[in-house]
Write an enzyme that holds these catalytic residues in place. Structure first.
Site, PDB file in Angstrom:
ATOM      1  N   TYR A 120       0.875  -0.985   0.007  1.00  0.00           N
ATOM      2  CA  TYR A 120       0.030  -0.054   0.057  1.00  0.00           C
ATOM      3  C   TYR A 120       0.946   1.338   0.050  1.00  0.00           C
ATOM      4  CZ  TYR A 120      -4.759  -1.981   0.890  1.00  0.00           C
ATOM      5  OH  TYR A 120      -5.841  -2.541   0.607  1.00  0.00           O
ATOM      6  N   LYS A 165       2.645 -15.213   2.228  1.00  0.00           N
ATOM      7  CA  LYS A 165       2.794 -16.113   1.021  1.00  0.00           C
ATOM      8  C   LYS A 165       4.380 -16.443   0.918  1.00  0.00           C
ATOM      9  CE  LYS A 165       1.058 -17.516  -3.086  1.00  0.00           C
ATOM     10  NZ  LYS A 165       0.411 -18.762  -3.119  1.00  0.00           N
ATOM     11  N   ASP A 198      -3.508 -18.189   0.644  1.00  0.00           N
ATOM     12  CA  ASP A 198      -4.398 -18.769  -0.382  1.00  0.00           C
ATOM     13  C   ASP A 198      -5.157 -19.938   0.361  1.00  0.00           C
ATOM     14  OD1 ASP A 198      -2.082 -20.398  -0.352  1.00  0.00           O
ATOM     15  OD2 ASP A 198      -2.224 -20.661  -2.762  1.00  0.00           O
ATOM     16  N   ASP A 222      -6.485  -6.551   4.149  1.00  0.00           N
ATOM     17  CA  ASP A 222      -7.716  -6.080   3.644  1.00  0.00           C
ATOM     18  C   ASP A 222      -8.514  -7.431   2.777  1.00  0.00           C
ATOM     19  OD1 ASP A 222      -9.241  -4.086   2.287  1.00  0.00           O
ATOM     20  OD2 ASP A 222      -8.215  -4.558   0.322  1.00  0.00           O
ATOM     21  N   ASP A 226     -12.750  -8.909   4.236  1.00  0.00           N
ATOM     22  CA  ASP A 226     -13.990  -8.673   3.437  1.00  0.00           C
ATOM     23  C   ASP A 226     -14.421 -10.174   3.309  1.00  0.00           C
ATOM     24  OD1 ASP A 226     -13.574  -5.943   2.869  1.00  0.00           O
ATOM     25  OD2 ASP A 226     -14.342  -6.344   0.735  1.00  0.00           O
TER      26      ASP A 226
HETATM   27  C1  IPM Z   1     -10.424  -0.890   4.068  1.00  0.00           C
HETATM   28  C2  IPM Z   1     -10.489  -0.342   2.632  1.00  0.00           C
HETATM   29  C3  IPM Z   1      -9.152   0.530   2.485  1.00  0.00           C
HETATM   30  C4  IPM Z   1      -8.256  -0.428   2.303  1.00  0.00           C
HETATM   31  C5  IPM Z   1      -9.527   1.435   0.861  1.00  0.00           C
HETATM   32  C6  IPM Z   1     -10.651   2.176   1.064  1.00  0.00           C
HETATM   33  C7  IPM Z   1      -8.407   2.224   0.906  1.00  0.00           C
HETATM   34  O1  IPM Z   1     -10.943  -1.403   1.798  1.00  0.00           O
HETATM   35  O2  IPM Z   1     -10.208  -0.052   4.933  1.00  0.00           O
HETATM   36  O3  IPM Z   1     -10.611  -2.231   4.067  1.00  0.00           O
HETATM   37  O4  IPM Z   1      -7.961  -0.769   1.282  1.00  0.00           O
HETATM   38  O5  IPM Z   1      -7.289  -0.367   3.265  1.00  0.00           O
HETATM   39 MG    MG Z   2     -10.978  -3.311   2.660  1.00  0.00          MG
END
Ligand code: IPM
Ligand code: MG
Length: 331
Positions: A120, A165, A198, A222, A226
């Site tokens: 990042y 990884k 993975d 990240d 999700d």
């Molecule tokens: C998160 C989001 C952010 C990230 C984005 C909006 C930059 O997806 O906080 O998970 O990737 O960190």
């Molecule tokens: Mg995110």
């Protein structure tokens, strides 16, 4: 903010709250995603509560200025390298998850995501025909995040899973070496496991209840969170706390600005409300108040209140009604 304010009234606390711009709203008003005033104000605060950034209006991938840059810089300025993303399943919510109910029994995990390093923040370049993003990790960055995760695991069920990884990436080989050493030397009581990312993505779906604390680098964290949010039924449920060496923290739900439902008043406020509980606990040392908010949230869900994203086809309330219900349970 309503929940936080109500909790302040109940607990006899006075919070001084200042609002500042970040992201798209800030680009519109000032041309920048993170104005100096915002940084100054955040650095002078005990805690920062953040609404999601981004939206179609500012999402041209070739734009020089993007809302997300504001968020990344704010994380860096506040030096909040440890992003805690707890995933807990509320009893009555198993139906909201696309996973089978029996897989979800006992799921209670915490992802500790490294937040201020890795791909990042590495140097980026772009020409007409090639592009690069550099991924760098310094030993101290890995050591400190593994320590945070180790301490948290010791206070929970004593299990730590480090995700990397290492079969492909040099940064991951360093990650694994350091994670092994720090846990061996400083947390001998922990049950430690190393997983490739993975495989971890698969295990999160096949045996989610086995995980206690997962520690991983910025981008893997990240993506995995999700995925993990689907265990809880919706991205809208999950809170996060971003912490550094000081008690000052940055609190935000893990979801984005959900432009697909913007303006309809149906967003799920649970992730944001749960983030206020984390704020009270980690930055203001008000654990009792934090627990009260979490209990109010849990009872609201138990009483059947659902926003559309977690209604599983049943009847849904809107954002305002959901929030009002949490406040009633708080009272
Ligand atoms: C998160 C989001 C952010 C990230 C984005 C909006 C930059 O997806 O906080 O998970 O990737 O960190
Ligand atoms: Mg995110």
């Amino acid at each position: 903010m309503q929940v936080l304010q109500r909790m302040a009234d109940i607990g006899g606390h006075k919070f001084t709250i200042r609002e500042q711009l970040i992201g798209g709203a800030s680009i519109d008003a000032t041309g920048e995603p993170l104005p100096a005033d915002t940084v100054k104000s955040c650095l002078a605060s005990d805690a920062v509560m953040l609404g999601a950034v981004g939206g179609p209006k500012w999402s041209d991938p070739n734009a020089a200025v993007r809302p997300e840059q504001g968020l990344l810089r704010l994380r860096a300025e506040l030096e909040v390298f440890a992003n805690l993303r707890p995933v807990k399943i509320f009893d009555d919510m198993a139906d909201a998850s696309p996973l089978k109910r029996e897989l979800l029994v006992g799921v209670d995990l915490l992802v500790v995501r490294e937040l201020t390093g890795g791909i990042y923040f590495g140097e980026k370049s772009r020409s007409a025909t090639s592009a690069s993003d550099l991924c760098i990790y310094e030993a101290f960055e890995i050591e400190r995040i593994v320590r945070v995760a180790g301490r948290l695991a010791s206070a929970r069920r004593g299990k730590l899973c480090s995700v990397d990884k290492a079969n492909v990436l040099e940064t991951s080989r360093l990650w694994r070496d350091i994670a092994s050493r720090v846990t061996r030397e400083e947390f001998p009581e922990l049950q430690v496991e190393h997983l490739l990312v993975d495989a971890a993505a698969m295990h999160l779906l096949s045996r989610p209840a086995d995980f206690d604390v997962i520690v991983t680098e910025n981008m893997f964290g990240d993506i995995l969170t999700d995925e993990a949010s689907m265990l809880a039924g919706s991205l809208g449920m999950l809170p996060s706390a971003s912490l550094g060496e000081q008690s000052r923290g940055l609190y935000e739900p893990i979801h984005g600005s959900a432009p697909d439902i913007a303006g309809r008043g149906i967003a799920n406020p649970c992730g944001m409300i749960a983030s206020t509980a984390l704020l009270l606990r980690h930055s203001l040392n008000l654990s009792e108040e934090a627990a009260q908010i979490e209990q109010a949230l849990e009872r609201t869900i138990r009483d059947g209140y659902r926003t559309a994203d977690i209604a599983a086809g049943g009847s849904a309330v809107d954002t305002t009604e959901m929030t009002a219900a949490v406040i009633r349970h708080l009272d």
